[in-house]
Write an enzyme that holds these catalytic residues in place. Structure first.
Site, PDB file in Angstrom:
ATOM      1  N   LYS A 142      -8.657  10.313  14.028  1.00  0.00           N
ATOM      2  CA  LYS A 142      -7.673   9.617  13.201  1.00  0.00           C
ATOM      3  C   LYS A 142      -8.152   8.231  12.792  1.00  0.00           C
ATOM      4  CE  LYS A 142      -3.421  11.930  14.654  1.00  0.00           C
ATOM      5  NZ  LYS A 142      -2.045  11.740  15.186  1.00  0.00           N
ATOM      6  N   ASP A 172      -9.416   3.734  23.718  1.00  0.00           N
ATOM      7  CA  ASP A 172      -8.371   4.353  24.528  1.00  0.00           C
ATOM      8  C   ASP A 172      -8.388   5.867  24.405  1.00  0.00           C
ATOM      9  OD1 ASP A 172      -6.904   2.846  26.301  1.00  0.00           O
ATOM     10  OD2 ASP A 172      -4.999   3.213  25.291  1.00  0.00           O
ATOM     11  N   LYS A 311      -0.950   0.459  23.538  1.00  0.00           N
ATOM     12  CA  LYS A 311      -1.886  -0.593  23.116  1.00  0.00           C
ATOM     13  C   LYS A 311      -1.769  -1.843  23.989  1.00  0.00           C
ATOM     14  CE  LYS A 311      -3.349  -3.234  19.039  1.00  0.00           C
ATOM     15  NZ  LYS A 311      -3.083  -3.522  17.603  1.00  0.00           N
ATOM     16  N   ASP A 335      -6.953  -5.140  14.660  1.00  0.00           N
ATOM     17  CA  ASP A 335      -6.862  -3.696  14.468  1.00  0.00           C
ATOM     18  C   ASP A 335      -8.218  -3.158  14.047  1.00  0.00           C
ATOM     19  OD1 ASP A 335      -4.229  -3.570  15.135  1.00  0.00           O
ATOM     20  OD2 ASP A 335      -3.468  -3.410  13.081  1.00  0.00           O
ATOM     21  N   ASP A 477       3.277  -6.189  19.894  1.00  0.00           N
ATOM     22  CA  ASP A 477       2.944  -7.443  19.229  1.00  0.00           C
ATOM     23  C   ASP A 477       4.197  -8.299  19.023  1.00  0.00           C
ATOM     24  OD1 ASP A 477       3.998  -5.599  17.469  1.00  0.00           O
ATOM     25  OD2 ASP A 477       2.399  -5.767  15.983  1.00  0.00           O
TER      26      ASP A 477
END
Length: 762
Positions: A142, A172, A311, A335, A477
């Protein structure tokens, strides 16, 4: 005129700090007149916004008074009429709250400007502070590794002492394919970094540079470097297609040793920690002999029996691993698809971090998220101009913007407790003032790094609650930035003319709405936590900051007025029932003012910030679409989750681009394609609004009296205009992006059922 944030140059008398958090900025300069580093100015429309807020608030009070009058002072005998009035009252209460909370952004917005060209007059190269960069990726299919590699290379090539930069890549997904991509990237970086410095290249993502410069005869090495990049890209993509690292691409025993960690028992959700030092700044040099930045691959330990916190958990592992290995005082979170577009960005942030008037409580500096590849009119409003730019300037005039997950530079100290209430680390090596004196490849350093990356390390500690990136919300975030500001930290918004970072946007409506639905669930998790933004936020930060954060935390409740106003007036219209004031009544003009006032101010903000009329139209269209899809479904999903009914877990937004979808996106054509329930309420609203509008329009032309239905017709007509892409997707297209047939059939049945139900009631 700009207002200087640190004093005017003629009256600026300070002695520059000898350190930043004990390790950094020493400089020799004349204290009488140091060069100016940053300034700010209020936006000119601030006074108008404040005046308009008073007038508009008075109009809202008048509207709410009318509702109360109809509900309680002059109640109708009909339960149905009472119910309709009550639903409209609830909708208008939500709209009033969202409008009022948005005014916090308009009270004192400011615009900043930095002067990075003056920085080197104050700081010598050897005294620049260290910078640790965190890049997170989670799925090689992805989030293609070649894109992550381009992001990392663009950050490694900053106009900043390379020996001060350390790049940490969190994988991850625990994929050997991602590790292979970065092994290749480390080789290519030895050529790419000196090439960028030598030719002063601005686009330091190789993909972007070579895509925009197909040929460069004035640069002798151009073709050679381009060929090396294409060779690296070919290898990485070949490995991804095969699903394994090909033996012929492994060049030495050290690489074999690294790849051999992926045994048969190694899985995405159950594997030991993997830390690979791919570049070591103490010994690795580029082809010009200059030291390279550190490049470190990290895949944290995972176990099916331990929570991983998505995350936020990955970032906290990087925070601890980097503390053990380099412990730079400044951290950039990025990112994986947001590459650097300005190599001088670190110099900009030092203009603020080196200011002694700011540094005592400055936690982070946030850059706006900006995107490349947007189609001309930004049909999905993926730019999020209000979220990432307009409202951030409003936040900045208060106590600073919220953290938006990428393009944010943190002081490491800010993630370890409040300004006056530091959280002591479990081990001294995790303290912000710890100085790393051993090589990062030493056994002692690597052993400790593996330990702090373990899935059980956080047990019985304050990680995720008192220190680090905060757990408890899918929007880690937003939650982290909010909690930091509640602790007393401040932030700044840095928005240079040239975008500091550029990233990818979803190019299908399903991806756009799915991403937004995930955000909304996370926002609700913050809104209804013990740290809720209205009560806890107002006690910790004051009313205006509390309202500003509440505007986002309660974002999904937009679904209430959008859903009611998309169905209730239209169903009444189909049955010739008026629910708004007639055109001859004074209340009619109040509704017109409220409608035009809200849309007019939004339009003014958008256009004054550089937006176009078409982009604004698409932004308000997407607001309606989100209200009928992701806002609505996220509210339902959060409610089900709250009562213990399981829902779908976290899912990544795909960064893989389909050629046909990309072509349609470039042409400004909406991409449906997926038979998702998200599209059902939108399609039902499109059908009901179209038929109700056509019915009343026909009756108007046939001479029937429709005076009492004027406001409903205006509302319905505007929704029909917003739904034009839906009508085209239902009846005028045959491509793969059209509305799926089953969605059309289901929506038609639901529309008919709603019509008959309303006929029985009305």
């Amino acid at each position: 005129m700009y207002i200087c944030c640190i004093h005017r140059i003629t009256s600026f008398h300070i002695s520059y700090p000898r350190s930043m958090e004990g390790r950094g900025l020493r400089a020799g300069f004349t204290a009488d007149a140091p060069p100016l580093l940053h300034m700010s100015e209020p936006l000119r429309r601030t006074a108008f916004n404040r005046l308009f807020a008073v007038v508009y608030f008075s109009a809202i009070l008048a509207l709410l008074y009318r509702h109360v009058q109809n509900l309680f002072l002059h109640p109708t005998t009909s339960f149905l009429s009472f119910s309709i009035t009550l639903f409209l009252f609830i909708s208008d209460l939500v709209l009033a709250f969202m409008w009022a909370s948005a005014q916090a952004f308009r009270m004192s917005p400011i615009r900043r400007k930095e002067f990075p060209q003056n920085l080197k007059q104050i700081i010598k190269d050897e005294d620049f502070v260290g910078l640790d960069v965190f890049i997170c990726t989670a799925d090689p299919y992805k989030e293609p590794p070649i894109n992550v590699v381009n992001t990392a290379l663009s950050l490694m090539a900053y106009d900043y002492p390379t020996e001060k930069i350390s790049i940490y890549v969190s994988d991850d997904g625990g994929s050997v394919l991602t590790l292979f991509a970065f092994v290749e990237a480390a080789k290519f970086a030895r050529y790419w970094l000196p090439f960028c410095r030598q030719h002063n290249i601005m686009e330091r993502s190789p993909h972007v540079y070579f895509e925009s410069n197909s040929h460069h005869p004035s640069i002798p090495q151009f073709e050679k470097i381009k060929m090396m990049y294409e060779d690296m890209k070919m290898k990485v993509e070949h490995v991804i297609d095969k699903g394994e690292v090909i033996e012929e691409y492994i060049s030495d025993d050290q690489q074999h040793q690294g790849f051999n960690k992926w045994t048969k028992s190694f899985s995405r959700m159950d594997h030991p920690t993997v830390i690979q030092v791919l570049l070591d700044k103490s010994k690795d040099t580029d082809i010009s002999g200059q030291l390279m930045p550190n490049l470190i691959y990290v895949s944290r330990e995972k176990s099916k029996t331990s929570p991983h916190h998505f995350k936020a958990g990955a970032l906290n592992v990087l925070l601890r691993v980097s503390a053990v290995m380099t412990n730079a005082p400044i951290i950039l979170t990025q990112d994986c698809d947001m590459y650097s577009n300005d190599p001088q960005t670190p110099l900009r942030i030092l203009c603020y971090f080196s200011d002694p008037a700011l540094k005592s409580n400055l936690a982070f500096i946030q850059f706006p998220q900006r995107f490349h590849g947007l189609n001309r009119d930004d049909i999905y409003a993926s730019e999020y101009k209000r979220l990432f730019k307009i409202n951030s300037m409003g936040f900045d005039g208060l106590k600073g913007p919220n953290y938006v997950g990428s393009g944010c530079f943190f002081r490491r100290r800010a993630l370890l407790g409040g300004p006056s209430t530091p959280v002591p680390p479990e081990i001294p090596e995790l303290g912000p003032d710890h100085v790393v004196r051993k090589p990062i490849i030493s056994q002692e350093i690597l052993s400790l790094a593996h330990r702090v990356a373990g899935c059980n390390y956080e047990n019985q500690t304050g990680w995720g609650s008192q220190s680090g990136f905060r757990y408890g919300s899918l929007v880690e975030d937003f939650y982290t930035g909010y909690r930091l500001q509640c602790e007393g930290w401040k932030s700044l918004f840095c928005n240079p003319e040239r975008a500091a970072f550029l990233g990818d946007v979803p190019i299908t409506l399903f991806d756009v709405l799915s991403q937004c639905k995930r955000w909304c669930i996370g926002l609700f998790e913050v809104a209804f936590s013990k740290y809720n933004t209205l009560i806890f936020g107002s006690q910790s930060m004051g009313v205006l900051m509390s309202l500003a954060y509440s505007h986002y935390a309660l974002w999904p409740i937009w679904c209430i007025p959008v859903t009611f106003y998309s169905f209730l007036p239209q169903l009444a219209l189909l049955n010739q029932v008026g629910i708004f004031p007639k055109i001859t009544e004074p209340w009619f003009f109040l509704y017109v003012f409220l409608f035009l006032g809200a849309y007019g101010q939004d339009f003014l903000d958008f256009v004054l910030d550089g937006g176009t009329v078409r982009k604004w139209w698409n932004a308000q269209r997407m607001w309606m679409i989100r209200g009928l899809s992701c806002y609505l479904f996220s509210s339902i999903e959060y409610l089900l989750k709250s009562v213990g009914i399981s829902t779908h877990g976290f899912s990544l937004t795909s960064k893989v681009v389909d050629d046909e979808q990309s072509k349609r996106y470039g042409q400004g054509i909406f991409e449906f394609g997926v038979p998702s329930p998200l599209f059902v309420p939108l399609t039902v609203a499109a059908i009901i609004n179209l038929f109700s509008f056509l019915l009343v329009l026909t009756q108007s032309f046939s001479g029937k009296n429709t005076e009492g239905l004027c406001l409903q017709m205006i509302l319905t007509g505007s929704i029909v205009l917003n739904c034009l892409p839906v009508y085209g997707a239902i009846g005028l297209r045959n491509d793969a992006g059209k509305m799926p047939t089953q969605i059309t059939i289901i929506s038609t049945f639901v529309s008919v059922a709603l019509y008959y139900a309303s006929s029985l009631c009305l």
